[in-house]
Structures are given as C-alpha cells and as structure tokens.
Design a protein around this motif. Sequence first.
Motif, PDB file in Angstrom:
ATOM      1  N   ARG A   1       0.220  -4.387   1.702  1.00 39.47           N
ATOM      2  CA  ARG A   1       1.058  -5.553   1.457  1.00 39.47           C
ATOM      3  C   ARG A   1       2.479  -5.183   1.870  1.00 39.47           C
ATOM      4  N   VAL A   2       3.185  -6.136   2.442  1.00 41.59           N
ATOM      5  CA  VAL A   2       4.583  -5.921   2.819  1.00 41.59           C
ATOM      6  C   VAL A   2       5.464  -6.584   1.764  1.00 41.59           C
ATOM      7  N   ASN A   3       6.325  -5.787   1.152  1.00 41.17           N
ATOM      8  CA  ASN A   3       7.242  -6.302   0.130  1.00 41.17           C
ATOM      9  C   ASN A   3       8.365  -7.108   0.773  1.00 41.17           C
ATOM     10  N   GLU A   4       9.162  -7.789  -0.079  1.00 40.02           N
ATOM     11  CA  GLU A   4      10.270  -8.604   0.419  1.00 40.02           C
ATOM     12  C   GLU A   4      11.296  -7.785   1.187  1.00 40.02           C
ATOM     13  N   ASP A   5      11.476  -6.522   0.771  1.00 42.56           N
ATOM     14  CA  ASP A   5      12.463  -5.679   1.459  1.00 42.56           C
ATOM     15  C   ASP A   5      11.920  -5.074   2.754  1.00 42.56           C
ATOM     16  N   GLY A   6      10.679  -5.403   3.111  1.00 41.75           N
ATOM     17  CA  GLY A   6      10.111  -4.959   4.385  1.00 41.75           C
ATOM     18  C   GLY A   6       9.307  -3.674   4.320  1.00 41.75           C
ATOM     19  N   THR A   7       9.166  -3.085   3.132  1.00 44.45           N
ATOM     20  CA  THR A   7       8.389  -1.849   3.018  1.00 44.45           C
ATOM     21  C   THR A   7       6.907  -2.177   2.887  1.00 44.45           C
ATOM     22  N   LYS A   8       6.098  -1.378   3.545  1.00 42.33           N
ATOM     23  CA  LYS A   8       4.651  -1.557   3.522  1.00 42.33           C
ATOM     24  C   LYS A   8       4.071  -0.642   2.444  1.00 42.33           C
ATOM     25  N   VAL A   9       3.288  -1.198   1.522  1.00 37.63           N
ATOM     26  CA  VAL A   9       2.719  -0.417   0.420  1.00 37.63           C
ATOM     27  C   VAL A   9       1.209  -0.595   0.369  1.00 37.63           C
ATOM     28  N   ARG A  10       0.533   0.435  -0.140  1.00 36.82           N
ATOM     29  CA  ARG A  10      -0.918   0.357  -0.322  1.00 36.82           C
ATOM     30  C   ARG A  10      -1.203  -0.315  -1.653  1.00 36.82           C
ATOM     31  N   ILE A  11      -2.249  -1.147  -1.675  1.00 39.04           N
ATOM     32  CA  ILE A  11      -2.654  -1.811  -2.913  1.00 39.04           C
ATOM     33  C   ILE A  11      -4.149  -1.610  -3.122  1.00 39.04           C
ATOM     34  N   SER A  12      -4.569  -1.721  -4.370  1.00 42.27           N
ATOM     35  CA  SER A  12      -5.985  -1.680  -4.716  1.00 42.27           C
ATOM     36  C   SER A  12      -6.571  -3.063  -4.519  1.00 42.27           C
ATOM     37  N   ARG A  13      -7.678  -3.158  -3.808  1.00 38.75           N
ATOM     38  CA  ARG A  13      -8.326  -4.457  -3.596  1.00 38.75           C
ATOM     39  C   ARG A  13      -8.970  -4.971  -4.882  1.00 38.75           C
ATOM     40  N   ARG A  14      -9.295  -4.072  -5.808  1.00 39.00           N
ATOM     41  CA  ARG A  14      -9.939  -4.480  -7.060  1.00 39.00           C
ATOM     42  C   ARG A  14      -8.935  -5.138  -8.009  1.00 39.00           C
ATOM     43  N   SER A  15      -7.801  -4.468  -8.230  1.00 40.09           N
ATOM     44  CA  SER A  15      -6.860  -4.967  -9.217  1.00 40.09           C
ATOM     45  C   SER A  15      -5.602  -5.579  -8.605  1.00 40.09           C
ATOM     46  N   GLY A  16      -5.309  -5.281  -7.350  1.00 44.57           N
ATOM     47  CA  GLY A  16      -4.095  -5.776  -6.714  1.00 44.57           C
ATOM     48  C   GLY A  16      -2.864  -4.951  -7.033  1.00 44.57           C
ATOM     49  N   LYS A  17      -3.052  -3.869  -7.814  1.00 47.60           N
ATOM     50  CA  LYS A  17      -1.927  -3.015  -8.176  1.00 47.60           C
ATOM     51  C   LYS A  17      -1.510  -2.140  -7.001  1.00 47.60           C
ATOM     52  N   GLU A  18      -0.234  -1.761  -7.028  1.00 47.50           N
ATOM     53  CA  GLU A  18       0.293  -0.854  -6.034  1.00 47.50           C
ATOM     54  C   GLU A  18      -0.230   0.555  -6.309  1.00 47.50           C
ATOM     55  N   ILE A  19      -0.564   1.264  -5.232  1.00 45.37           N
ATOM     56  CA  ILE A  19      -1.086   2.637  -5.391  1.00 45.37           C
ATOM     57  C   ILE A  19       0.026   3.629  -5.133  1.00 45.37           C
TER      58      ILE A  19
END
Length: 102
Positions: A84-102
């Motif tokens: 997922r790309v945050n508003e500030d433009g950083t790309k982060v990994r997320i869990s497909r199960r919970s949607g939480k940031e890893i």
Amino acid sequence: MKIRKGDEVVVIAGKDKGATGKVIRVIPREERVVVEGVNLITKNIKADAQRAGKESGRVTVEAPLHVSNVALAEDGKPVRVGYRVNEDGTKVRISRRSGKEI
C-alpha cells in the motif's frame, strides 16, 4: 521478494512444514531465504590455517529454502503480503488477512 531479513516466517512446504523462525539471510538472485533453526544440514568441516582455533568435525547449519516454501507469519499463521502507498508516498507491506502494516 516480499520477505526480508528479520521477518518471522512459517514453512508451508517441505520436511520442516509448520516450523516457524526468523529470517537470517535473503538471497534474492537465487530466490532463497535462510531461516533460523529450519532446514538443518550437517557439514563436514576440515581444519585449516584460515580458521585459526577451529577444529575439524561435523557442524550443523541452516540451508537455504526457496522463498515459495515460506510465508510471513502473523500470530503463528501464514499470511499473504500486499503493498500500500501511504499519503506521504512511502510504500509499505501489509498483511492481506488483517490489513495491518508489517
């Protein structure tokens, strides 16, 4: 690759299926990872001058696993990884199960 050094992973295929451990090393060129305490092999080591103070003998070490045989662990269960790309433009990994940031 979606798995990085330091990630907690669970083995989903092979002789150590179900085992969990921390990623020690990632080998992107070969698409392999080395997981702590998983896929142990015994190597015979010969004593030489470069390994001063080390004796010859048998040593147990972790061998690399193919990245497709491991999955990121969340609460001890395997999860798929998305981005997922945050508003500030950083790309982060997320869990497909919970949607939480890893």
